[in-house]
Design an enzyme around this catalytic site. Structure first.
Site, PDB file in Angstrom:
ATOM      1  N   ASP A  71       0.873  -1.176   0.000  1.00 26.46           N
ATOM      2  CA  ASP A  71       0.000   0.000   0.000  1.00 26.46           C
ATOM      3  C   ASP A  71       0.907   1.222   0.000  1.00 26.46           C
ATOM      4  O   ASP A  71       1.854   1.310   0.781  1.00 26.46           O
ATOM      5  CB  ASP A  71      -0.935   0.027   1.202  1.00 26.46           C
ATOM      6  CG  ASP A  71      -2.109   0.952   0.922  1.00 26.46           C
ATOM      7  OD1 ASP A  71      -2.909   0.638   0.021  1.00 26.46           O
ATOM      8  OD2 ASP A  71      -2.227   2.012   1.576  1.00 26.46           O
ATOM      9  N   SER A  72       0.627   2.139  -0.901  1.00 30.30           N
ATOM     10  CA  SER A  72       1.576   3.225  -1.096  1.00 30.30           C
ATOM     11  C   SER A  72       0.862   4.502  -1.527  1.00 30.30           C
ATOM     12  O   SER A  72      -0.328   4.489  -1.861  1.00 30.30           O
ATOM     13  CB  SER A  72       2.621   2.817  -2.139  1.00 30.30           C
ATOM     14  OG  SER A  72       2.006   2.197  -3.255  1.00 30.30           O
ATOM     15  N   GLY A 151       1.748   7.101 -11.921  1.00 31.82           N
ATOM     16  CA  GLY A 151       1.189   7.962 -10.875  1.00 31.82           C
ATOM     17  C   GLY A 151       1.762   9.373 -10.892  1.00 31.82           C
ATOM     18  O   GLY A 151       1.725  10.084 -11.905  1.00 31.82           O
ATOM     19  N   ASP A 153       4.848  10.297 -10.586  1.00 33.77           N
ATOM     20  CA  ASP A 153       6.281  10.356 -10.917  1.00 33.77           C
ATOM     21  C   ASP A 153       6.696  11.528 -11.812  1.00 33.77           C
ATOM     22  O   ASP A 153       7.762  12.115 -11.586  1.00 33.77           O
ATOM     23  CB  ASP A 153       6.739   9.033 -11.552  1.00 33.77           C
ATOM     24  CG  ASP A 153       6.898   7.928 -10.520  1.00 33.77           C
ATOM     25  OD1 ASP A 153       6.879   8.238  -9.313  1.00 33.77           O
ATOM     26  OD2 ASP A 153       7.040   6.764 -10.911  1.00 33.77           O
TER      27      ASP A 153
END
Ligand code: ITT
Length: 195
Positions: A71-72, A151, A153
Protein backbone atom coordinates in the site's frame (compact mmCIF):
# COMPACT_ATOMS: atom_id res chain seq x y z
CA UNK A 1 9.44 -19.26 -2.15
CA UNK A 2 6.35 -18.27 -4.15
CA UNK A 3 4.43 -15.26 -2.86
CA UNK A 4 0.96 -14.32 -4.02
CA UNK A 5 0.95 -10.56 -4.70
CA UNK A 6 -2.41 -9.10 -3.58
CA UNK A 7 -2.56 -6.23 -6.06
CA UNK A 8 -4.32 -5.32 -9.29
CA UNK A 9 -1.82 -2.55 -10.07
CA UNK A 10 0.33 -3.69 -13.00
CA UNK A 11 2.98 -1.01 -12.30
CA UNK A 12 3.47 -2.32 -8.77
CA UNK A 13 3.78 -5.88 -10.13
CA UNK A 14 6.49 -4.92 -12.64
CA UNK A 15 8.40 -2.79 -10.11
CA UNK A 16 8.29 -5.29 -7.22
CA UNK A 17 9.25 -8.20 -9.49
CA UNK A 18 12.30 -6.29 -10.71
CA UNK A 19 13.30 -5.18 -7.20
CA UNK A 20 13.06 -8.74 -5.83
CA UNK A 21 14.89 -10.19 -8.85
CA UNK A 22 17.99 -8.43 -7.50
CA UNK A 23 17.27 -8.33 -3.75
CA UNK A 24 15.92 -11.87 -3.25
CA UNK A 25 15.92 -14.04 -6.40
CA UNK A 26 14.44 -16.95 -4.38
CA UNK A 27 11.20 -14.95 -3.89
CA UNK A 28 8.90 -15.27 -6.90
CA UNK A 29 5.74 -13.19 -7.17
CA UNK A 30 2.54 -14.81 -8.42
CA UNK A 31 -0.07 -12.31 -9.58
CA UNK A 32 -3.79 -12.52 -8.82
CA UNK A 33 -4.41 -12.99 -12.55
CA UNK A 34 -1.89 -15.86 -12.73
CA UNK A 35 -3.63 -17.46 -9.74
CA UNK A 36 -7.00 -17.08 -11.51
CA UNK A 37 -8.31 -14.72 -8.81
CA UNK A 38 -10.63 -11.87 -9.81
CA UNK A 39 -10.80 -9.96 -6.51
CA UNK A 40 -10.34 -6.42 -5.25
CA UNK A 41 -8.44 -6.70 -1.95
CA UNK A 42 -9.99 -4.53 0.82
CA UNK A 43 -8.20 -1.28 1.79
CA UNK A 44 -10.33 0.77 4.17
CA UNK A 45 -7.76 1.48 6.87
CA UNK A 46 -6.38 4.96 7.69
CA UNK A 47 -2.71 3.94 7.36
CA UNK A 48 -0.48 2.42 4.66
CA UNK A 49 0.55 -0.34 7.09
CA UNK A 50 -3.09 -1.13 7.97
CA UNK A 51 -4.12 -1.32 4.31
CA UNK A 52 -1.14 -3.48 3.31
CA UNK A 53 -1.98 -5.91 6.13
CA UNK A 54 -5.69 -5.87 5.28
CA UNK A 55 -4.99 -6.77 1.61
CA UNK A 56 -2.47 -9.51 2.47
CA UNK A 57 -4.68 -11.01 5.22
CA UNK A 58 -7.71 -11.16 2.91
CA UNK A 59 -5.89 -13.06 0.18
CA UNK A 60 -4.11 -15.37 2.63
CA UNK A 61 -7.49 -16.19 4.21
CA UNK A 62 -8.93 -16.91 0.74
CA UNK A 63 -6.07 -19.02 -0.65
CA UNK A 64 -3.82 -20.20 2.21
CA UNK A 65 -0.85 -19.05 0.08
CA UNK A 66 1.89 -16.83 1.56
CA UNK A 67 0.69 -13.41 0.43
CA UNK A 68 2.39 -10.06 0.06
CA UNK A 69 0.67 -6.67 -0.42
CA UNK A 70 1.86 -3.12 -1.10
CA UNK A 71 0.00 0.00 0.00
CA UNK A 72 1.58 3.23 -1.10
CA UNK A 73 1.03 6.87 -1.94
CA UNK A 74 2.29 10.39 -1.64
CA UNK A 75 2.15 12.73 1.38
CA UNK A 76 2.41 16.45 0.65
CA UNK A 77 3.56 18.65 3.54
CA UNK A 78 1.53 21.77 2.65
CA UNK A 79 -1.59 19.62 2.31
CA UNK A 80 -1.14 18.19 5.81
CA UNK A 81 -0.04 14.81 4.46
CA UNK A 82 -2.79 14.47 1.85
CA UNK A 83 -3.52 12.63 -0.38
CA UNK A 84 -1.75 9.84 1.60
CA UNK A 85 -3.73 6.60 1.57
CA UNK A 86 -6.19 8.25 -0.86
CA UNK A 87 -3.51 8.90 -3.54
CA UNK A 88 -5.11 6.62 -6.12
CA UNK A 89 -8.50 8.34 -5.85
CA UNK A 90 -7.36 11.89 -5.05
CA UNK A 91 -9.42 13.52 -7.83
CA UNK A 92 -13.03 12.61 -8.70
CA UNK A 93 -11.85 11.16 -12.05
CA UNK A 94 -9.16 9.11 -10.23
CA UNK A 95 -6.82 9.05 -13.25
CA UNK A 96 -3.10 9.82 -12.96
CA UNK A 97 -3.59 12.87 -15.16
CA UNK A 98 -6.48 14.30 -13.12
CA UNK A 99 -4.75 13.49 -9.81
CA UNK A 100 -1.65 15.37 -10.93
CA UNK A 101 -3.72 18.30 -12.23
CA UNK A 102 -5.43 18.61 -8.84
CA UNK A 103 -2.12 18.35 -6.97
CA UNK A 104 -0.51 21.11 -9.03
CA UNK A 105 -3.61 23.34 -8.62
CA UNK A 106 -3.63 22.89 -4.83
CA UNK A 107 0.07 23.78 -4.64
CA UNK A 108 -0.37 26.97 -6.69
CA UNK A 109 1.57 29.70 -4.85
CA UNK A 110 2.79 27.40 -2.08
CA UNK A 111 6.28 28.08 -0.71
CA UNK A 112 6.70 24.59 0.70
CA UNK A 113 6.43 22.03 -2.12
CA UNK A 114 8.00 19.16 -0.21
CA UNK A 115 6.46 15.70 -0.30
CA UNK A 116 7.33 12.11 0.31
CA UNK A 117 6.33 8.82 -1.21
CA UNK A 118 5.58 6.05 1.26
CA UNK A 119 5.15 2.33 0.80
CA UNK A 120 4.18 -0.34 3.32
CA UNK A 121 4.65 -3.98 2.42
CA UNK A 122 2.94 -6.75 4.39
CA UNK A 123 3.60 -10.48 4.21
CA UNK A 124 1.04 -12.84 5.73
CA UNK A 125 1.67 -16.58 5.84
CA UNK A 126 1.32 -19.57 8.15
CA UNK A 127 4.59 -18.39 9.76
CA UNK A 128 2.98 -15.11 10.88
CA UNK A 129 2.91 -11.50 9.72
CA UNK A 130 5.67 -9.09 8.70
CA UNK A 131 5.34 -5.41 7.77
CA UNK A 132 8.12 -3.24 6.36
CA UNK A 133 8.08 0.26 4.96
CA UNK A 134 10.07 2.63 2.84
CA UNK A 135 9.92 6.31 2.00
CA UNK A 136 11.40 8.67 -0.56
CA UNK A 137 11.52 12.44 0.06
CA UNK A 138 11.35 15.08 -2.64
CA UNK A 139 9.27 17.97 -3.96
CA UNK A 140 6.51 18.65 -6.47
CA UNK A 141 7.19 20.44 -9.74
CA UNK A 142 4.47 22.18 -11.79
CA UNK A 143 5.55 20.91 -15.20
CA UNK A 144 5.56 17.15 -15.77
CA UNK A 145 8.71 15.57 -17.22
CA UNK A 146 9.63 12.04 -18.21
CA UNK A 147 7.80 8.94 -19.41
CA UNK A 148 8.89 6.31 -16.88
CA UNK A 149 7.19 5.13 -13.71
CA UNK A 150 3.50 5.90 -13.07
CA UNK A 151 1.19 7.96 -10.87
CA UNK A 152 2.78 11.15 -9.57
CA UNK A 153 6.28 10.36 -10.92
CA UNK A 154 6.36 13.05 -13.69
CA UNK A 155 5.81 15.74 -11.01
CA UNK A 156 8.02 14.28 -8.25
CA UNK A 157 11.62 15.49 -7.89
CA UNK A 158 13.36 13.01 -5.57
CA UNK A 159 15.99 14.53 -3.26
CA UNK A 160 18.24 11.57 -4.16
CA UNK A 161 18.26 12.37 -7.91
CA UNK A 162 18.70 16.16 -8.09
CA UNK A 163 17.30 17.88 -11.19
CA UNK A 164 15.34 14.90 -12.50
CA UNK A 165 11.78 13.79 -11.92
CA UNK A 166 11.12 10.20 -10.87
CA UNK A 167 9.70 9.62 -14.38
CA UNK A 168 13.03 10.66 -15.93
CA UNK A 169 14.95 7.92 -14.09
CA UNK A 170 15.52 4.44 -15.50
CA UNK A 171 13.54 1.73 -13.72
CA UNK A 172 16.62 0.56 -11.81
CA UNK A 173 17.53 4.14 -10.83
CA UNK A 174 14.00 4.60 -9.47
CA UNK A 175 14.08 1.33 -7.52
CA UNK A 176 17.45 2.20 -5.93
CA UNK A 177 15.91 5.24 -4.18
CA UNK A 178 12.16 4.63 -4.20
CA UNK A 179 9.81 3.94 -1.30
CA UNK A 180 8.91 0.61 -2.97
CA UNK A 181 12.55 -0.39 -3.50
CA UNK A 182 13.29 0.33 0.14
CA UNK A 183 10.21 -1.47 1.50
CA UNK A 184 10.69 -4.64 -0.61
CA UNK A 185 14.44 -4.79 0.13
CA UNK A 186 13.60 -4.48 3.85
CA UNK A 187 11.17 -7.39 3.47
CA UNK A 188 13.88 -9.49 1.79
CA UNK A 189 16.27 -8.60 4.63
CA UNK A 190 13.75 -9.57 7.33
CA UNK A 191 13.06 -12.92 5.63
CA UNK A 192 16.80 -13.64 5.39
CA UNK A 193 17.18 -12.84 9.11
CA UNK A 194 14.22 -15.15 9.94
CA UNK A 195 15.54 -18.18 8.02
P1 ITT B 1 -3.71 -2.23 -5.16
O1 ITT B 1 -4.46 -1.70 -3.97
O2 ITT B 1 -4.50 -3.21 -5.99
O3 ITT B 1 -2.35 -2.73 -4.79
P2 ITT B 1 -3.74 0.55 -6.02
O4 ITT B 1 -3.29 1.23 -7.28
O5 ITT B 1 -5.16 0.75 -5.58
O6 ITT B 1 -3.41 -1.01 -6.18
P3 ITT B 1 -2.80 1.95 -3.66
O7 ITT B 1 -4.14 2.03 -3.03
O8 ITT B 1 -1.62 1.53 -2.81
O9 ITT B 1 -2.74 0.95 -4.88
O10 ITT B 1 -2.51 3.39 -4.29
C1 ITT B 1 -1.30 3.66 -4.87
C2 ITT B 1 -1.33 5.05 -5.51
O11 ITT B 1 -0.28 5.85 -4.96
C3 ITT B 1 -1.03 4.95 -7.00
O12 ITT B 1 -2.22 4.80 -7.74
C4 ITT B 1 -0.31 6.26 -7.27
O13 ITT B 1 -1.25 7.28 -7.43
C5 ITT B 1 0.46 6.49 -5.97
N1 ITT B 1 1.78 5.84 -6.04
C6 ITT B 1 2.22 4.78 -5.29
N2 ITT B 1 3.47 4.44 -5.64
C7 ITT B 1 3.84 5.28 -6.62
C8 ITT B 1 5.01 5.42 -7.39
O14 ITT B 1 6.03 4.58 -7.25
N3 ITT B 1 5.05 6.39 -8.28
C9 ITT B 1 4.01 7.23 -8.45
N4 ITT B 1 2.85 7.16 -7.79
C10 ITT B 1 2.77 6.19 -6.86
Amino acid sequence: MKLLFATNNTHKIAEAARILQTAAPDLVLVTLAEAGLDVDPPENEPTFEGNALSKARALFALTGLPTVADDSGIEVTTLGGRPGVHSKRFSPEATDEANNRLLVALLDGADDRSARYRCAVALVSADGELVTDGSCTGSITDSPRGAGGFGYDPHFLPDDAPGRTMAELTADEKHAISHRGRAFRALAERLRARS
